[in-house]
Design an enzyme around this catalytic site. Structure first.
Site, mmCIF file in Angstrom:
data_model
loop_
_atom_site.group_PDB
_atom_site.id
_atom_site.type_symbol
_atom_site.label_atom_id
_atom_site.label_comp_id
_atom_site.label_asym_id
_atom_site.label_seq_id
_atom_site.Cartn_x
_atom_site.Cartn_y
_atom_site.Cartn_z
ATOM 1 N N HIS A 108 0.837 -1.198 0.000
ATOM 2 C CA HIS A 108 0.000 0.000 0.000
ATOM 3 C C HIS A 108 0.878 1.256 0.000
ATOM 4 O O HIS A 108 1.787 1.370 0.818
ATOM 5 C CB HIS A 108 -0.857 0.065 1.272
ATOM 6 C CG HIS A 108 -2.020 -0.866 1.298
ATOM 7 N ND1 HIS A 108 -1.889 -2.202 1.619
ATOM 8 C CD2 HIS A 108 -3.345 -0.654 1.080
ATOM 9 C CE1 HIS A 108 -3.091 -2.772 1.590
ATOM 10 N NE2 HIS A 108 -3.984 -1.850 1.262
ATOM 11 N N ASN A 145 7.744 -3.940 3.863
ATOM 12 C CA ASN A 145 6.319 -3.658 3.996
ATOM 13 C C ASN A 145 5.790 -3.992 5.382
ATOM 14 O O ASN A 145 4.947 -3.279 5.923
ATOM 15 C CB ASN A 145 5.557 -4.454 2.932
ATOM 16 C CG ASN A 145 4.084 -4.105 2.876
ATOM 17 O OD1 ASN A 145 3.704 -2.954 3.013
ATOM 18 N ND2 ASN A 145 3.249 -5.114 2.676
#
Length: 308
Positions: A108, A145
């Site tokens: 994201h 991440n």
């Protein structure tokens, strides 16, 4: 017939006393930007917007409003899909993220929890779900991440914005560059370049009524090399060489503008230096269960010297 999606998107008047505009693309980026079905070059979602590169199929940046006062806790639903408002050949999907050797996450750019706010639980849930469009994703090594970059994101949201009930604007993106390394697996017989560098700029208002900004950058280059995900390019780009050890750095926003090609909205820089200051993570073993203010301490900054 497509169902019409009405998303308000990023609000440049979200910080009530000051206007914080979207970053500006340079000439080449403007020529490369994706236009959606409504003829807009800014793609809007709930509490965030982005501009997408046609050639790279990744966002130039995402722009996010975070309201710490209205944050809601809602369940996570991983519902990744392409955005019907954008031509499918301008978006990567399972063809990239399920490819052979794709040992990376759908990273994201706008964090799910950052937009997870609103007047009701339903709004917050829909906002969180709207971050699961591939237009908001860039390949990120799992160790970036889920650990290093996430620690910074959690600190901004939970320690700063939520605990102190702040309204802040956050810009995030990959560095889309011809110096980026190639993914070892061709996609549809084409070589794909995977971004090595990521950056984040936080814009906020202090008690003096003035706008400030602070920037961060990190690299996933070594992580990708060590897992044989990329074929390294020979490059004389000294900027890339500065960020080659999978750590997070606090940097001048001007450096982010230099490497990204974007013009970031003006504000007072909380940090200025000719060097990149390393936020020490490599020498310590960060416990994923650490409280976010403990993580902030380990990162080398805290509420006194960043957002207040």
């Amino acid at each position: 017939m497509k169902s019409k999606m009405l998303f308000q998107g990023y609000d440049d008047e979200f910080i009530l006393t000051k206007k914080v505009s979207l970053p500006k693309l340079n000439h080449d980026q403007t020529a490369d930007v994706v236009i959606d079905e409504d003829g807009s070059d800014v793609i809007t979602y709930i509490n965030y917007s982005l501009q997408l590169s046609s050639s790279h199929k990744f966002p130039f940046y995402t722009a996010t409003n975070i309201d710490g006062l209205k944050f809601k806790k809602v369940p996570r639903k991983d519902n990744w899909r392409k955005d019907d408002r954008v031509a499918k050949d301008n978006q990567w999907g399972t063809e990239l993220y399920n490819a052979d050797k794709s040992n990376f996450d759908r990273g994201h750019m706008t964090k799910r929890e950052d937009v997870q706010w609103g007047e009701t639980i339903g709004i917050a849930l829909n906002a969180a779900d709207s971050t699961f469009y591939y237009t908001n994703a860039v390949p990120q090594h799992k160790d970036l991440n889920r650990d290093i970059w996430r620690s910074l994101e959690d600190y901004i949201l939970h320690t700063e914005a939520k605990r102190n009930q702040l309204r802040i604007c956050v810009f995030t993106g990959p560095v889309l560059s011809n110096a980026n390394p190639y993914f070892v697996t061709p996609i549809n017989n084409a070589q794909i370049q995977i971004p090595s560098l990521f950056w984040k700029v936080v814009v906020f208002e202090k008690e003096d009524g003035k706008l400030y900004r602070v920037g961060f950058m990190m690299s996933q280059n070594k992580l990708l090399i060590n897992d044989n995900i990329i074929e390294q390019l020979e490059s004389d780009d000294q900027i890339f060489m500065q960020f080659n050890d999978a750590d997070t750095y606090q940097v001048n926003v001007s450096l982010i503008e230099e490497v990204s090609g974007l013009e970031i909205p003006e504000a007072i820089d909380s940090y200025t230096d000719k060097r990149a200051t390393k936020l020490v993570l490599k020498e310590i073993d960060i416990d994923p269960d650490l409280e976010s203010d403990s993580i902030g301490y380990e990162l080398g900054f805290n509420i006194e010297n960043i957002l207040l």
